[in-house]
Design an enzyme around this catalytic site. Structure first.
Site, short mmCIF file in Angstrom:
data_model
loop_
_atom_site.label_atom_id
_atom_site.label_comp_id
_atom_site.label_asym_id
_atom_site.label_seq_id
_atom_site.Cartn_x
_atom_site.Cartn_y
_atom_site.Cartn_z
N HIS A 98 0.88 -1.22 -0.09
CA HIS A 98 -0.08 0.01 -0.15
C HIS A 98 0.94 1.16 -0.15
CE1 HIS A 98 -3.25 -2.65 1.02
NE2 HIS A 98 -2.41 -3.05 2.22
N ARG A 193 -1.33 -4.77 -6.14
CA ARG A 193 -1.14 -6.00 -6.53
C ARG A 193 0.11 -6.40 -6.90
NH1 ARG A 193 -6.11 -7.96 -8.86
NH2 ARG A 193 -7.09 -7.76 -6.57
ZN ZN Z 1 -2.93 -4.98 3.11
#
Ligand code: ZN
Length: 316
Positions: A98, A193
């Site tokens: 993140h 991702r």
């Molecule tokens: Zn996470």
């Protein structure tokens, strides 16, 4: 107006890696056999919590934040800054990372970054998670990803119930199969991702990766943040504080009997993970039991919790 704890209705999110533990463990009425996330305390637009009781019943937590800032101590934050979830990883989650606040603000329409932390509620024997990587430079990280050297790149750690992990933005991570976790995080839904084990979605497509952004935000080399819990024992309660960071503080309260608290200036997010009891304030008793989530507004001052129960309590 009489102050009350704000009980919240959980919201469920189906995920391809989800399962049925949220029902088995907490009796929640889940939408399917692939329910991955319970958004327990949320003011995020992708899953806003609704108040269940009292004067504010039917309002969302986000509305309350805007309309009654006194309940939260007239905060400077534009939006409610935290999000509490329970995650049922019935299968491995994709390996992800993140962004921090600065990167997310610039690249994700003003979203917050996402630093998160995990309290392991339960897991299968020998369960693991992915936490960090072994690359020493960005070039090495890029190369190992390009060559698919996942076993060499990804660090795995063993986990057990009761463990706690702090996952700052920029940390490569993934929950693995057989893990039930309470997550306290910044109120953000931005995930990059990195690797999805080559899996296909329901339509037979590979799930999208976000490698460029992931490479930009990943911390290299990985530095694990070691957290040392502070344990405090008071009358009828043991408080284990796992983390006090710039984003949130998270503690476990283990209550047996009547425990009294005094809290004037902060609002508290509470999730009952085990047992049952009552929350007592100003001559009123509110029953609580495992699976229940609520916010204690600013200004209550003295309150008590009685019974035999275990809660995760957080505040910004
Ligand atoms: Zn996470």
């Amino acid at each position: 107006m009489q102050l009350q704890p704000l009980f919240l209705k959980p919201i469920f999110q189906e995920r391809i890696w989800g399962g049925t533990l949220l029902k088995k463990h907490y009796g929640y009425n889940i939408p399917s056999e692939k329910t991955g996330e319970c958004w327990a305390i949320s003011a995020h637009p992708n899953g806003p919590s609704i108040i269940e009781n009292g004067h504010f019943a039917g309002k969302t937590l986000a509305e309350l934040w805007m309309e009654y800032p006194e309940l939260f101590g007239h905060p400077l934050d534009k939006a409610f800054p935290l999000l509490t979830k329970i995650l049922d990883a019935n299968m491995d989650l994709s390996v992800q990372v993140h962004p921090d606040d600065t990167y997310a603000k610039k690249n994700e329409n003003g979203e917050l970054g996402k630093t998160e932390c995990w309290y392991i509620i339960d897991c299968k024997e020998d369960a693991e998670m992915i936490f960090g990587h072994n690359a020493q430079t960005k070039e090495e990280l890029e190369e190992m990803i390009a060559q698919g050297k996942w076993n060499d790149l990804l660090r795995r750690v063993k986990i057990k119930p009761g463990d706690f992990f702090y996952v700052p933005s920029g940390t490569i991570h993934a929950l693995c199969e057989g893990t039930l976790v309470l997550e306290t995080q910044q109120s953000s839904d931005t995930t990059y991702r990195v690797y999805d084990y080559g899996r296909h979605d329901e339509k037979g497509n590979l799930r999208e990766l976000h490698l460029n952004k992931a490479l930009e935000v990943t911390q290299v080399p990985h530095k694990a943040v070691k957290t040392t819990p502070i344990i405090e024992t008071k009358e009828n309660v043991t408080i284990t504080t796992f983390i006090q960071s710039e984003f949130f503080s998270v503690s476990k309260w283990e209550i047996s009997g009547i425990a009294k608290f005094s809290e004037g200036v902060r609002y508290l997010l509470m999730s009952v993970l085990k047992g049952e009891g009552t929350f007592q304030y100003d001559g009123h008793a509110y029953p609580i039991k495992k699976g229940v989530h609520f916010v204690v507004p600013v200004g209550m001052g003295e309150f008590a919790i009685s019974g035999n129960c275990e809660l995760i309590v957080s505040h910004p």
